[in-house]
Design a protein around this motif. Structure first.
Motif, PDB file in Angstrom:
ATOM      1  N   VAL A 112       0.811  -1.194  -0.106  1.00 24.37           N
ATOM      2  CA  VAL A 112       0.066  -0.091   0.018  1.00 24.37           C
ATOM      3  C   VAL A 112       0.795   1.029   0.034  1.00 24.37           C
ATOM      4  O   VAL A 112       1.678   1.495   0.924  1.00 24.37           O
ATOM      5  CB  VAL A 112      -0.843   0.055   1.279  1.00 24.37           C
TER       6      VAL A 112
ATOM      7  N   GLU B 107      -2.705   0.732  -4.226  1.00 25.94           N
ATOM      8  CA  GLU B 107      -2.448  -0.682  -3.783  1.00 25.94           C
ATOM      9  C   GLU B 107      -1.790  -1.540  -4.936  1.00 25.94           C
ATOM     10  O   GLU B 107      -2.367  -1.338  -6.141  1.00 25.94           O
ATOM     11  CB  GLU B 107      -3.706  -1.375  -3.305  1.00 25.94           C
TER      12      GLU B 107
ATOM     13  N   ASN C  51      -3.577   7.387  -1.976  1.00 29.91           N
ATOM     14  CA  ASN C  51      -3.020   5.773  -1.791  1.00 29.91           C
ATOM     15  C   ASN C  51      -3.219   5.048  -3.038  1.00 29.91           C
ATOM     16  O   ASN C  51      -3.866   5.562  -3.966  1.00 29.91           O
ATOM     17  CB  ASN C  51      -3.883   5.423  -0.609  1.00 29.91           C
TER      18      ASN C  51
END
Ligand SMILES: [Zn+2]
Length: 417
Positions: free
Chosen positions: A343, A389, A387
């Protein structure tokens, strides 16, 4: 009475013209940079003493607490040692890249270009200067004249006085270091005043000597006040040039490490106070990065931005710092491993922006040996999402690159064996 509004109108118009004129001048002004390292003063000490010259420069620009030491407990953790810190400033990278682990400077990795090499490569007409109480700063860290460091030449240099033991006898009081700092700052003020080099580095050492000898003490504080006066001579030279020439001077003053909390005698470890530093600058407009406890590595891109230097693409992908002036997109890129997934998180500077960031991964680190790394694109995301992932294969090493419209940010994933 009736005429007053008209009079105010004329005055206002005149002010407007003056301010347009001065903005126009500013735009065409020649950018110049001086950065000063004053050795070994933790952030709390500067806050407590608030020395007058640093105070005046802060008032023109700003003061912030800052850090050295890289990512604590991470692959970029960096000893809080002098030459290690100077080289983080010079290259915009932590020790895992620049490879200067202590004051021996045994094997600097010159593939991570320093400011002086970038300046000359970007514009060979730029004049550079080093005024230093320690000669190794020029000969080893900048690597002047070394082919592996790009055969950089420094136009104005004043250093090596520490080798003259007749003029500066080495006594245990270390007062010779103070006399060398005095000569170094005198020469810096003189050359800056007369020649106005485009990029100057001034290094002053006596503060750290007093810190080692006396710890947190009156002697240490007196040394800081004395260094502040020496900086004052350079600041006066800058102010004079700025008023007499169409030049736009950036001054950045910082330190290379803090000191231990117990006595102040030592440094080198990762305690909060050893990692705690500060930055003073006259830059009137700083971006959000300046107030995020910036790192010493952030000074490199700041100086490059002010001077308008072109950083080679592959070098800029490796820079660990973020400019604290000018437009930026992101800071504080981090990677967290979580059950085979990674992440990424970061801080977006413009929260509402819809601009995109691209994420790339390389599994090699050929750059550190002068080679190329193949980056594979892993996806795209709005910068403001903060963010992303991704799943990585089982390799032990990954370099992750976040590419935004205005910059690169990078983070490594290093698996424990
Ligand atoms: Zn130091």
């Amino acid at each position: 009475m009736k005429k007053q509004p008209l009079l105010i109108g004329i005055v206002a118009m005149a002010l407007l013209l003056v301010s347009c004129q001065s903005d126009k001048n500013k735009k065409n002004a020649t950018p110049k940079v001086v950065f000063i390292i004053v050795d070994g003063i933790a952030g709390d000490v500067i806050q407590k003493l608030n020395p007058p010259v640093l105070g005046e420069i802060s008032k023109a620009g700003g003061f912030t607490l800052a850090h050295v030491g890289g990512g604590k407990d991470s692959y970029s953790q960096t000893p809080t040692i002098s030459a290690v810190g100077y080289n983080s400033l010079l290259t915009g990278t932590w020790v895992n890249k620049h490879n200067v682990w202590d004051n021996d400077i045994a094997a600097p990795n010159y593939y991570y270009w320093n400011l002086f090499r970038i300046a000359k490569q970007s514009n060979s007409a730029l004049k550079t200067a080093v005024f230093s109480t320690w000669e190794d700063n020029r000969t080893k860290l900048i690597g002047e004249g070394l082919s592996q460091a790009g055969n950089v030449s420094v136009d104005f240099k004043f250093d090596g006085l520490e080798h003259d033991t007749v003029k500066y006898p080495h006594t245990t009081t270390k007062v010779f270091i103070q006399r060398i700092d005095e000569a170094v700052s005198d020469e810096a003020a003189k050359v800056i005043s007369a020649e106005g080099p485009d990029l100057s580095w001034v290094y002053l050492q006596f503060t750290d000597e007093m810190g080692h000898k006396f710890g947190d003490s009156q002697q240490f504080h007196d040394a800081i006040v004395s260094a502040d006066k020496q900086i004052g001579k350079i600041w006066d030279a800058i102010k004079r040039r700025q008023s007499e020439n169409n030049e736009d001077w950036l001054i950045v003053i910082t330190t290379d490490h803090g000191r231990d909390a117990e006595t102040g005698h030592n440094h080198g470890g990762q305690s909060d106070r050893e990692r705690s530093t500060w930055i003073v600058t006259n830059a009137p407009q700083r971006n959000a990065r300046f107030d995020q406890n910036p790192g010493i590595v952030d000074i490199f891109p700041t100086i490059c931005y002010h001077l308008g230097l072109q950083i080679p693409e592959d070098v800029s992908r490796e820079v660990d710092g973020v400019s604290f002036i000018g437009p930026i997109d992101v800071s504080e890129l981090r990677a967290q491993k979580d059950n085979g997934k990674v992440v990424l998180t970061w801080t977006a500077i413009e929260k509402g922006s819809s601009e995109k960031a691209e994420i790339y991964v390389a599994e090699t680190n050929n750059f550190k040996e002068g080679g190329k790394d193949e980056y594979k694109k892993m996806g795209e995301v709005a910068v403001s999402q903060e963010n992303f992932e991704l799943t990585l294969d089982g390799g032990n090493f990954h370099k992750i690159l976040l590419k935004t419209p205005r910059q690169y940010a990078n983070v490594w994933i290093v698996n424990e064996q």
